[in-house]
Design a protein around this motif. Structure first.
Motif, short mmCIF file in Angstrom:
data_model
loop_
_atom_site.label_atom_id
_atom_site.label_comp_id
_atom_site.label_asym_id
_atom_site.label_seq_id
_atom_site.Cartn_x
_atom_site.Cartn_y
_atom_site.Cartn_z
N GLU A 1 39.77 14.44 -6.63
CA GLU A 1 38.72 15.38 -7.06
C GLU A 1 38.32 16.31 -5.91
OE1 GLU A 1 36.12 17.50 -9.32
OE2 GLU A 1 37.58 16.06 -10.04
N LYS B 1 41.00 18.84 -5.32
CA LYS B 1 40.94 19.87 -6.37
C LYS B 1 39.84 20.89 -6.05
CE LYS B 1 39.93 20.52 -11.24
NZ LYS B 1 39.39 19.91 -12.44
N GLU C 1 40.09 24.91 -5.28
CA GLU C 1 39.32 25.92 -6.01
C GLU C 1 38.52 26.80 -5.05
OE1 GLU C 1 37.04 23.53 -8.72
OE2 GLU C 1 38.72 23.26 -10.10
#
Length: 116
Positions: free
Chosen positions: A8, A11, A15
């Motif tokens: 997570e 990720k 981003e």
């Protein structure tokens, strides 16, 4: 559990990097648009001013326009590395702008002193 948390976070980092790259592109685009406006303003001052346009001033404007065209091409070709390219190009534009601005002031002062 820990692997999910790491995934997570990776990720989110990805981003954030994408958002940062997009913001850099937007910043460079905005700076280029601002330079276009500054150049256009100088050109209007040169053509509508009360002074006669000298060859030196016209040459400086041509030089600035040429650098502007090169800058725009470089920006479009190197959008992914916009930060370093933008700094280099901006320095060149600032130099050309200063030269033209100083020439414009010099011509204006000469015209004013010749009328006195």
């Amino acid at each position: 559990m820990a692997e999910d948390r790491v995934a997570e976070l990776e990720k989110q980092i990805g981003e954030l990097k994408a958002q940062q790259a997009d913001l850099r592109k937007q910043l460079i685009k905005t700076q280029i648009e601002q330079w276009q406006g500054r150049i256009d303003d100088l050109e209007v001052q040169m053509h509508t001013g009360a002074m006669e346009t000298s060859q030196k001033l016209t040459a400086k404007m041509d030089q600035l326009r040429s650098r502007w065209a090169d800058t725009r091409k470089q920006w479009e070709a190197t959008i992914s590395t916009a930060t370093s390219a933008g700094d280099t190009v901006r320095t060149g534009l600032e130099s050309a702008y200063r030269e033209l601005h100083n020439s414009l002031l010099e011509a204006k002062n000469k015209l004013a002193s010749s009328r006195s």
